[in-house]
Design an enzyme around this catalytic site. Sequence first.
Site, PDB file in Angstrom:
ATOM      1  N   SER A 128      16.272 -42.314 -18.269  1.00  0.00           N
ATOM      2  CA  SER A 128      17.101 -43.602 -17.318  1.00  0.00           C
ATOM      3  C   SER A 128      18.584 -43.563 -17.476  1.00  0.00           C
ATOM      4  O   SER A 128      19.169 -43.521 -17.429  1.00  0.00           O
ATOM      5  CB  SER A 128      16.379 -44.297 -16.232  1.00  0.00           C
ATOM      6  OG  SER A 128      15.895 -45.354 -17.388  1.00  0.00           O
TER       7      SER A 128
ATOM      8  N   THR B 266      11.407 -39.449 -16.144  1.00  0.00           N
ATOM      9  CA  THR B 266      11.588 -40.553 -15.172  1.00  0.00           C
ATOM     10  C   THR B 266      11.186 -40.039 -14.064  1.00  0.00           C
ATOM     11  O   THR B 266      11.257 -38.318 -13.691  1.00  0.00           O
ATOM     12  CB  THR B 266      12.165 -41.138 -15.784  1.00  0.00           C
ATOM     13  OG1 THR B 266      14.091 -40.192 -14.968  1.00  0.00           O
ATOM     14  CG2 THR B 266      12.919 -41.837 -16.804  1.00  0.00           C
TER      15      THR B 266
ATOM     16  N   ASP C  63       7.855 -49.235   3.203  1.00  0.00           N
ATOM     17  CA  ASP C  63       8.363 -48.153   3.056  1.00  0.00           C
ATOM     18  C   ASP C  63       8.874 -47.228   4.226  1.00  0.00           C
ATOM     19  O   ASP C  63       8.294 -46.396   4.964  1.00  0.00           O
ATOM     20  CB  ASP C  63       7.604 -46.973   2.468  1.00  0.00           C
ATOM     21  CG  ASP C  63       8.484 -45.838   1.715  1.00  0.00           C
ATOM     22  OD1 ASP C  63       9.596 -45.594   2.143  1.00  0.00           O
ATOM     23  OD2 ASP C  63       8.423 -45.928   0.181  1.00  0.00           O
TER      24      ASP C  63
ATOM     25  N   ALA D 177      10.296 -53.678 -11.009  1.00  0.00           N
ATOM     26  CA  ALA D 177      10.031 -52.791 -12.109  1.00  0.00           C
ATOM     27  C   ALA D 177      10.360 -52.354 -11.617  1.00  0.00           C
ATOM     28  O   ALA D 177       9.884 -50.937 -11.828  1.00  0.00           O
ATOM     29  CB  ALA D 177       8.550 -53.075 -11.945  1.00  0.00           C
ATOM     30  N   SER D 178      11.385 -52.119 -10.401  1.00  0.00           N
ATOM     31  CA  SER D 178      11.747 -50.708 -10.179  1.00  0.00           C
ATOM     32  C   SER D 178      13.771 -50.614 -10.867  1.00  0.00           C
ATOM     33  O   SER D 178      13.391 -49.210 -11.816  1.00  0.00           O
ATOM     34  CB  SER D 178      12.541 -50.484  -8.416  1.00  0.00           C
ATOM     35  OG  SER D 178      12.934 -51.930  -7.640  1.00  0.00           O
ATOM     36  N   ARG D 179      14.519 -51.417 -10.204  1.00  0.00           N
ATOM     37  CA  ARG D 179      16.273 -50.573 -10.574  1.00  0.00           C
ATOM     38  C   ARG D 179      16.457 -51.985 -10.594  1.00  0.00           C
ATOM     39  O   ARG D 179      16.131 -53.070  -9.584  1.00  0.00           O
ATOM     40  CB  ARG D 179      16.608 -49.408  -9.987  1.00  0.00           C
ATOM     41  CG  ARG D 179      16.360 -48.614 -10.148  1.00  0.00           C
ATOM     42  CD  ARG D 179      16.350 -48.067 -11.536  1.00  0.00           C
ATOM     43  NE  ARG D 179      16.151 -46.495 -12.277  1.00  0.00           N
ATOM     44  CZ  ARG D 179      15.673 -46.283 -12.883  1.00  0.00           C
ATOM     45  NH1 ARG D 179      14.238 -46.492 -12.945  1.00  0.00           N
ATOM     46  NH2 ARG D 179      15.195 -44.680 -12.362  1.00  0.00           N
TER      47      ARG D 179
ATOM     48  N   ASP E 181      11.123 -57.013 -14.392  1.00  0.00           N
ATOM     49  CA  ASP E 181      11.661 -55.897 -15.983  1.00  0.00           C
ATOM     50  C   ASP E 181      12.939 -55.258 -15.843  1.00  0.00           C
ATOM     51  O   ASP E 181      12.919 -54.493 -16.864  1.00  0.00           O
ATOM     52  CB  ASP E 181      10.095 -55.057 -15.179  1.00  0.00           C
ATOM     53  CG  ASP E 181      10.195 -54.434 -16.941  1.00  0.00           C
ATOM     54  OD1 ASP E 181      10.151 -53.639 -17.999  1.00  0.00           O
ATOM     55  OD2 ASP E 181      10.426 -52.808 -16.333  1.00  0.00           O
TER      56      ASP E 181
ATOM     57  N   GLU F 296      22.367 -53.306 -17.445  1.00  0.00           N
ATOM     58  CA  GLU F 296      21.765 -53.378 -18.156  1.00  0.00           C
ATOM     59  C   GLU F 296      22.361 -52.033 -19.586  1.00  0.00           C
ATOM     60  O   GLU F 296      23.063 -51.586 -18.645  1.00  0.00           O
ATOM     61  CB  GLU F 296      20.431 -52.054 -18.860  1.00  0.00           C
ATOM     62  CG  GLU F 296      19.059 -53.508 -17.370  1.00  0.00           C
ATOM     63  CD  GLU F 296      18.528 -52.554 -17.476  1.00  0.00           C
ATOM     64  OE1 GLU F 296      18.164 -51.405 -18.041  1.00  0.00           O
ATOM     65  OE2 GLU F 296      17.689 -52.532 -16.491  1.00  0.00           O
TER      66      GLU F 296
ATOM     67  N   HIS G 124      12.932 -53.568 -18.960  1.00  0.00           N
ATOM     68  CA  HIS G 124      12.639 -52.090 -18.635  1.00  0.00           C
ATOM     69  C   HIS G 124      12.067 -51.442 -19.804  1.00  0.00           C
ATOM     70  O   HIS G 124      12.100 -50.256 -19.735  1.00  0.00           O
ATOM     71  CB  HIS G 124      13.939 -51.883 -18.575  1.00  0.00           C
ATOM     72  CG  HIS G 124      13.985 -50.225 -17.461  1.00  0.00           C
ATOM     73  ND1 HIS G 124      14.977 -49.946 -16.679  1.00  0.00           N
ATOM     74  CD2 HIS G 124      13.168 -49.693 -16.963  1.00  0.00           C
ATOM     75  CE1 HIS G 124      15.159 -49.109 -16.200  1.00  0.00           C
ATOM     76  NE2 HIS G 124      14.132 -49.150 -15.903  1.00  0.00           N
TER      77      HIS G 124
ATOM     78  N   GLY H 239       6.789 -49.141 -17.205  1.00  0.00           N
ATOM     79  CA  GLY H 239       6.584 -47.980 -17.598  1.00  0.00           C
ATOM     80  C   GLY H 239       5.810 -47.086 -18.933  1.00  0.00           C
ATOM     81  O   GLY H 239       5.809 -46.410 -18.987  1.00  0.00           O
TER      82      GLY H 239
END
EC number: 1.1.1.290
Length: 373
Positions: free
Chosen positions: A45, A67, A147, A207-209, A233, A238, A255, A258
């Site tokens: 990513s 990813t 969602d 813990a996504s973006r 995370d 970044e 990050h 995962g």
Amino acid sequence: MKILADQNMPLVEQYFADIGEVERFDGRQLTADQLIDVDVLLTRSVTQVNNELLAHANKLSFVGTATIGVDHIDTQLLNDKNIAFSSAPGCNAIAVAEYVISSLYALSQENARPLNNQTIGIVGVGSIGSCLAQKLQALNLTVLLCDPIKHAQGLLNEHVALDQLLAQSDIVTFHVPLIKSGEHKTLHMMDKARLKALKPGLTLINASRGDVIDNQALLEVMQAGADLDLVLDVWENEPTILIELLEHVRYASVHIAGHTLEGKARGTQILYQKFCELKGIEATKSLDEFLPVPAITQATLGQSFNEADIARLVHLIYDVRRDDGILLRDLANNGFDSLRKNYPVRREFSTLTIQGDSSQLAALAQLGFTVAN
């Protein structure tokens, strides 16, 4: 055939050496000139695959990202250039779900608040969010799901609108893709107005973006005295993260949610299988050939097994507080990317086989542990 692979992707040589010559690259430093005469590009990513990067890609026929998310890939450009593309959907879903579960049990212990007394809201119910929901529901925890895209598609009947979920949950964890515009925009979906409106005592996990939460606004809200527990995370900008925010975060990591050995290797395997399928090559290699035996492989339960013991098992395999300690101690000296590159080996719950006659065995199996017959 020349194959260029991110230096942090595991097992590329093991999977692809029979197909071509493998060279490695630094994911943030890749240049257009490095793609001259390259046939296959395997990324993560941190690499933006765009028109600038592909300016000299004269032989490129396949791009793969190890990813789930693809916001770093210009997929329309690849299509226009007739370059085949694959992501690795689901490769690290288990790892991210286990990161969240480790965080939940750590918070429960430190705050003396049993999980079965709390409502957990999951925002984003793709491969990661649905994996997490399944594990939490197996523990008979109260879970709310948000969602809007899946709901509009008729794939999520129990959808709860975001603001309603924020109001009703004790813990909210984000697992959405980064969408920068449109009806379902996730960029700064947690803006200053939403952050200021959060009820005291709420736990936010991202813990996504990093861009899903406005980090500057979050810092300002925390500096103003907001009573929030934060588990982050991922971060905006970044690897140049907002250092001032760190002191307000309960558990902070670089990050790596995962980044289990299985999750990263699974990403490589998925790309290998997809490449073989596209090229008409038989995919003969599998993950089991390459993964080492973990240090701890078995545990035996007694009859008095309870929630505290589940937490001990979870943290035996992975304790998020280890990564929080690494970040706080080493960020200034080593930098964000160095910490990611040198992240210690982490295994998944499934590497631990549990035996015994406890009534909790079925729930532990759903949580991801291997249960002996």
